[in-house]
Design an enzyme around this catalytic site. Sequence first.
Site, PDB file in Angstrom:
ATOM      1  N   GLY A  35       0.812  -1.236   0.066  1.00  0.00           N
ATOM      2  CA  GLY A  35       0.100  -0.097  -0.100  1.00  0.00           C
ATOM      3  C   GLY A  35       0.796   1.258   0.005  1.00  0.00           C
ATOM      4  CG  ASP A 163     -17.953  30.385  12.198  1.00  0.00           C
ATOM      5  OD1 ASP A 163     -17.250  31.278  11.463  1.00  0.00           O
ATOM      6  OD2 ASP A 163     -17.883  29.168  12.085  1.00  0.00           O
ATOM      7  CE  LYS A 186     -18.700  26.846  14.350  1.00  0.00           C
ATOM      8  NZ  LYS A 186     -18.366  26.332  12.789  1.00  0.00           N
TER       9      LYS A 186
HETATM   10  C1  R5P Z   1     -15.078  26.549  11.323  1.00  0.00           C
HETATM   11  O1  R5P Z   1     -14.706  27.413  12.012  1.00  0.00           O
HETATM   12  C2  R5P Z   1     -15.165  26.600   9.942  1.00  0.00           C
HETATM   13  O2  R5P Z   1     -15.168  27.827   9.494  1.00  0.00           O
HETATM   14  C3  R5P Z   1     -16.269  25.773   9.530  1.00  0.00           C
HETATM   15  O3  R5P Z   1     -17.623  26.435  10.000  1.00  0.00           O
HETATM   16  C4  R5P Z   1     -16.461  24.403   9.756  1.00  0.00           C
HETATM   17  O4  R5P Z   1     -15.178  23.905   9.692  1.00  0.00           O
HETATM   18  C5  R5P Z   1     -17.464  23.549   9.181  1.00  0.00           C
HETATM   19  O5  R5P Z   1     -17.332  22.366   9.657  1.00  0.00           O
HETATM   20  P1  R5P Z   1     -18.742  21.411   9.714  1.00  0.00           P
HETATM   21  O6  R5P Z   1     -19.443  21.317   8.369  1.00  0.00           O
HETATM   22  O7  R5P Z   1     -18.329  20.122  10.481  1.00  0.00           O
HETATM   23  O8  R5P Z   1     -19.651  21.915  10.760  1.00  0.00           O
END
Ligand code: R5P
Length: 294
Positions: A35, A163, A186
Amino acid sequence: MLVLGGTASNGIDIGLSRVLGYDLEKIETSKFPDGEIKVRIPEIKEGKVVIVQSTHYPQEKNLFELLLTADAIKGSNVEITAVIPYLAYARQNRSFYPGEGISISTVMSLLKAVGIKSLVTVNPHRSGPLMNFGGKIEVIRAERRLAQHLMGVFTRPMVLAPDSGGVELARSAAEVLGCEFTYLDKNRDAYGNVSIKEAHGGDFAGKDIIIFDDIISSGGTIELAARHAYSKGAASVSAAGVHLIMVDGAAERLKNAGVQRIFGTNTVPYEKAETVDVSEDIAEGIRRMERDIS
Ligand code: R5P
């Protein structure tokens, strides 16, 4: 000048060679019976080489292919630039809990160790920790190109950042679309579950909400934001992610939350979304870097 396309270059190698006028060669890879992979490159004696390899799933294999390739070139009179459209391991940019390794720091050290002098990447999770790479770095922001693709697609668009870390990205997408934007704060717990800490207003009623994010991985963040948008009266919700990692179950999750359309880029292959090509933005980054160096 040569572009060397890896197995995870997603067509960006072809785009770069076309836009920059560089020759294009493919990295040959094969596997040993156990692999392990090996790579074979054309004979390169001097000049500039741009290796294109994204490091999405399977991350270790794609990253290792890049390291082996650069190491095979290293030592000759060649200047190596790595184009890593999706940079893996950038999310662990600090020790969240005592004893955790900082993976992005490890990746940067490895790139440096195999003789990569310059790095071009697209919307890395955080650009700060990349700086211990030591060489020249060009960070491409693909949200504007993604937003351009969406111009005229929605009747009453409004951009939502899921966020606070995504505010700048959303602001710049909204600027291109000529529409309002708002954002959420968030929380993510130790198990990866997300919840809304605070919503920062915005008139969602009757709007076509486009949630812009750098990465869509499990889809949990988009799901949460989509449910919030509908609870405030949104007419439709779509998602635009620069890197569509889309792990198993993410598509279902988005669908269940009412996300109608998914948009992304070709930094990561994901056939179920409408994607835009970021080759021209990367080519512009390489040109900028060359101008700065000369
Ligand atoms: C986090 O800070 C990033 O900006 C994204 O919001 C995050 O990586 C998204 O991950 P998931 O789809 O698992 O919620």
